[in-house]
Design an enzyme around this catalytic site. Structure first.
Site, PDB file in Angstrom:
ATOM      1  N   ASP A 126       0.857  -1.183   0.000  1.00 31.57           N
ATOM      2  CA  ASP A 126       0.000   0.000   0.000  1.00 31.57           C
ATOM      3  C   ASP A 126       0.891   1.230   0.000  1.00 31.57           C
ATOM      4  O   ASP A 126       1.997   1.211   0.553  1.00 31.57           O
ATOM      5  CB  ASP A 126      -0.904   0.020   1.239  1.00 31.57           C
ATOM      6  CG  ASP A 126      -2.025  -0.998   1.170  1.00 31.57           C
ATOM      7  OD1 ASP A 126      -2.499  -1.292   0.054  1.00 31.57           O
ATOM      8  OD2 ASP A 126      -2.451  -1.481   2.231  1.00 31.57           O
ATOM      9  N   ASP A 160      -6.992  -1.373  -4.727  1.00 34.23           N
ATOM     10  CA  ASP A 160      -8.067  -0.963  -3.815  1.00 34.23           C
ATOM     11  C   ASP A 160      -8.920   0.125  -4.448  1.00 34.23           C
ATOM     12  O   ASP A 160     -10.152   0.135  -4.319  1.00 34.23           O
ATOM     13  CB  ASP A 160      -7.485  -0.450  -2.494  1.00 34.23           C
ATOM     14  CG  ASP A 160      -6.685  -1.493  -1.747  1.00 34.23           C
ATOM     15  OD1 ASP A 160      -6.970  -2.698  -1.889  1.00 34.23           O
ATOM     16  OD2 ASP A 160      -5.764  -1.100  -1.011  1.00 34.23           O
TER      17      ASP A 160
END
Length: 162
Positions: free
Chosen positions: A118, A136
């Site tokens: 991330d 995402d």
């Protein structure tokens, strides 16, 4: 056949963008390094997430096989759902391709690394949204578009009945 071309094109572009950005972050940044992009709002911050959203289940010993299985099942269900769409349901086609791409992008991370890379860090003052990635983003935008399409489909059905 055209709709499968749309599906494959969106899925491949999304998957390549997701994997290339994760690779770039992994190779060019140190863990927890942060680069301000928009002061007070957005940073590129390298972190890894062993769980799901908000690090959900990140400490569970069974998390990795669980998330791999869920992602694989989701990908299959998305393909089945896509196959059942009508040709005129373009927005639903695009949204399912985006969701599929995001699910597969994070699945690749879990299989390769046991965790997800991330790096998108959105915040306001001291309040940070959990870091996320392109996969995402594809999932979230795809779900929003799918919800919009469902509302539009409901309106179409109401108009057809009257």
């Amino acid at each position: 056949m055209r709709r499968w071309t749309i599906f494959a094109s969106i899925a491949i572009v999304g998957l390549v963008a997701d994997q290339l950005t994760k690779l770039y972050i992994d190779r060019s940044m140190q863990m927890f390094q942060s680069i301000p992009v928009i002061d007070g709002l957005f940073n590129i911050t390298y972190v890894r997430n062993k769980g799901a959203a908000f690090s959900f289940l990140s400490q569970a010993s069974w998390r990795l096989p669980f998330f791999i299985a869920i992602s694989a099942v989701a990908a299959v269900v998305i393909v089945i759902a896509f196959n059942r769409l009508r040709n005129d349901q373009r927005l639903a086609q695009v949204s399912l391709a985006m969701i599929f791409s995001g699910a597969v992008g994070n699945l690749i991370d879990r299989v390769r690394r046991g965790e997800v890379v991330d790096f998108l860090d959105v915040y306001w003052r001291a309040y940070h949204w959990p870091a996320f990635n392109v996969a995402d983003s594809l999932i979230c935008v795809g779900v929003a578009l799918l919800a919009l399409d469902m509302l539009r489909e409901e309106q179409r059905q109401k108009q057809a009945k009257s």
